[in-house]
Scaffold this active site. Structure first.
Site, PDB file in Angstrom:
ATOM      1  N   ASN A   1       0.824  -1.106   0.026  1.00  0.00           N
ATOM      2  CA  ASN A   1      -0.174   0.108   0.090  1.00  0.00           C
ATOM      3  C   ASN A   1       0.841   1.142  -0.064  1.00  0.00           C
ATOM      4  O   ASN A   1       0.360   2.224  -0.251  1.00  0.00           O
ATOM      5  CB  ASN A   1      -0.835  -0.197   1.150  1.00  0.00           C
ATOM      6  CG  ASN A   1      -1.945  -0.979   0.940  1.00  0.00           C
ATOM      7  OD1 ASN A   1      -3.048  -1.027   0.362  1.00  0.00           O
ATOM      8  ND2 ASN A   1      -2.078  -2.098   1.798  1.00  0.00           N
TER       9      ASN A   1
ATOM     10  N   TYR B   1      -6.793 -21.624   6.966  1.00  0.00           N
ATOM     11  CA  TYR B   1      -7.499 -20.259   7.360  1.00  0.00           C
ATOM     12  C   TYR B   1      -8.845 -20.564   6.974  1.00  0.00           C
ATOM     13  O   TYR B   1      -9.089 -21.343   5.944  1.00  0.00           O
ATOM     14  CB  TYR B   1      -6.827 -19.224   6.336  1.00  0.00           C
ATOM     15  CG  TYR B   1      -6.972 -17.774   7.041  1.00  0.00           C
ATOM     16  CD1 TYR B   1      -6.029 -17.510   7.978  1.00  0.00           C
ATOM     17  CD2 TYR B   1      -7.615 -16.976   6.536  1.00  0.00           C
ATOM     18  CE1 TYR B   1      -6.139 -16.143   8.401  1.00  0.00           C
ATOM     19  CE2 TYR B   1      -7.830 -15.494   6.617  1.00  0.00           C
ATOM     20  CZ  TYR B   1      -6.779 -15.252   8.047  1.00  0.00           C
ATOM     21  OH  TYR B   1      -7.035 -13.939   8.378  1.00  0.00           O
TER      22      TYR B   1
ATOM     23  N   ALA C   1      -1.538 -12.008  -0.617  1.00  0.00           N
ATOM     24  CA  ALA C   1      -0.586 -12.719  -1.259  1.00  0.00           C
ATOM     25  C   ALA C   1       0.814 -12.575  -0.607  1.00  0.00           C
ATOM     26  O   ALA C   1       1.692 -13.526  -0.478  1.00  0.00           O
ATOM     27  CB  ALA C   1      -0.241 -12.513  -2.664  1.00  0.00           C
ATOM     28  N   ASP C   2       0.889 -11.253  -0.048  1.00  0.00           N
ATOM     29  CA  ASP C   2       2.461 -10.907   0.599  1.00  0.00           C
ATOM     30  C   ASP C   2       2.320 -11.809   1.926  1.00  0.00           C
ATOM     31  O   ASP C   2       3.785 -12.277   2.096  1.00  0.00           O
ATOM     32  CB  ASP C   2       2.348  -9.591   0.769  1.00  0.00           C
ATOM     33  CG  ASP C   2       1.490  -8.993   1.880  1.00  0.00           C
ATOM     34  OD1 ASP C   2       0.219  -9.563   1.424  1.00  0.00           O
ATOM     35  OD2 ASP C   2       1.535  -7.994   2.286  1.00  0.00           O
ATOM     36  N   ARG C   3       1.317 -12.142   2.528  1.00  0.00           N
ATOM     37  CA  ARG C   3       1.537 -13.019   3.874  1.00  0.00           C
ATOM     38  C   ARG C   3       1.824 -14.515   3.482  1.00  0.00           C
ATOM     39  O   ARG C   3       2.632 -14.940   4.225  1.00  0.00           O
ATOM     40  CB  ARG C   3       0.293 -12.890   4.470  1.00  0.00           C
ATOM     41  CG  ARG C   3       0.036 -11.119   5.027  1.00  0.00           C
ATOM     42  CD  ARG C   3      -1.332 -11.068   5.638  1.00  0.00           C
ATOM     43  NE  ARG C   3      -1.399 -11.973   6.876  1.00  0.00           N
ATOM     44  CZ  ARG C   3      -2.291 -12.180   7.692  1.00  0.00           C
ATOM     45  NH1 ARG C   3      -3.701 -11.811   7.381  1.00  0.00           N
ATOM     46  NH2 ARG C   3      -2.256 -12.589   8.774  1.00  0.00           N
TER      47      ARG C   3
ATOM     48  N   ASP D   1       6.145  -8.813   9.761  1.00  0.00           N
ATOM     49  CA  ASP D   1       6.515  -7.981   8.591  1.00  0.00           C
ATOM     50  C   ASP D   1       5.821  -6.230   8.875  1.00  0.00           C
ATOM     51  O   ASP D   1       4.614  -6.107   9.177  1.00  0.00           O
ATOM     52  CB  ASP D   1       5.595  -8.174   7.308  1.00  0.00           C
ATOM     53  CG  ASP D   1       5.937  -7.613   6.144  1.00  0.00           C
ATOM     54  OD1 ASP D   1       6.710  -6.740   5.935  1.00  0.00           O
ATOM     55  OD2 ASP D   1       5.508  -7.915   4.908  1.00  0.00           O
TER      56      ASP D   1
END
Length: 249
Positions: free
Chosen positions: A9, A95, A103-105, A124
């Protein structure tokens, strides 16, 4: 060469991989209004598109995915893999709704398990501070989302008229002797304490002393003052993108 791209972001991290090794990397501001051509001109000054054989993308800004798709077709003439539902990651996702997980996680969890084994906790430091957990069985089991450092400080400055913005730097002492020192102390030690508290509770719930690894743009500021974080890995997300690309190649 593979171009790994993590569109956050606030910032976009890019890594250029040559035969699995990180050859170069950049960190840029994320501009939500950027077009494919603007991105192409910008990246053209950093790398040679002729050397790019593929692009692996994780994005928390959906509107920019279309622009990266157009960039891959028009500028790089290379295949693009967008990490998301249906893409093989090699890690079981426990989950309730896997489509909700950024997606980053996921790529962070993939890279952390590969580099550090399981169990492992990734912290992060981005727009939000994300805690992602890989269980002793090597499964992604969820995590914690907390307000990020910059978001929290911007909110404080916006609400407190007499406070001024400060540099993101560690203070000389915990007890601030000036307003700037007090703000910096609250920033660094406040977030370090938050990290230690959450990591401690995660470890208690897992029932095992899981290794904690920090990544993200402000990891170097907070992690050294945390008693639970054991490693700082600035390229963890890019490494996860490389691993996912190779799994799907």
């Amino acid at each position: 060469m593979l171009l790994a791209v993590d569109v956050g972001n606030t910032q976009t991290a890019l890594g250029l991989y040559d035969n699995g090794a990180l050859a170069d990397h950049w960190r840029l501001s994320t501009e939500r209004s950027s077009t494919a051509d603007e991105l192409g001109v910008l990246l053209g000054g950093l790398l040679d598109f002729e050397n790019v054989d593929g692009i692996c993308l994780a994005s928390t800004v959906p509107v920019l995915v279309r622009e990266w798709e157009a960039l891959a077709a028009k500028w790089a003439h290379a295949p693009l893999l967008v990490v998301g539902p249906g893409v093989k990651t090699g890690i079981p996702i426990r989950y309730d709704d896997p489509r909700e997980v950024g997606a980053d996680r996921i790529v962070n969890a993939v890279a952390a398990r590969e580099r550090y084994g399981a169990p492992v906790i990734v912290v992060d430091f981005g727009t939000s501070t994300n805690f992602d957990v890989v269980s002793p069985e090597g499964e992604y089991v969820g995590g914690v989302l907390a307000p990020g450092i910059e978001v929290s400080m911007d909110a404080l400055f916006a609400r407190a008229a007499r406070l001024v913005k400060v540099d993101y730097a560690a203070p000389e002492s915990v007890i601030g002797k000036t307003t700037v020192g007090g703000l910096q102390s609250g920033l660094v030690y406040g977030f370090a304490g938050q990290v230690d508290g959450i990591v401690g509770r995660i470890r208690g719930e897992l029932g095992v002393d899981a290794r904690a690894v920090a990544t993200g743009g402000l990891a170097d500021l907070v992690a050294p003052h945390s008693v639970t974080i054991e490693s700082i890995d600035p390229f963890l997300t890019l490494e996860g993108l490389r691993l996912v690309w190779e799994l799907n190649a």
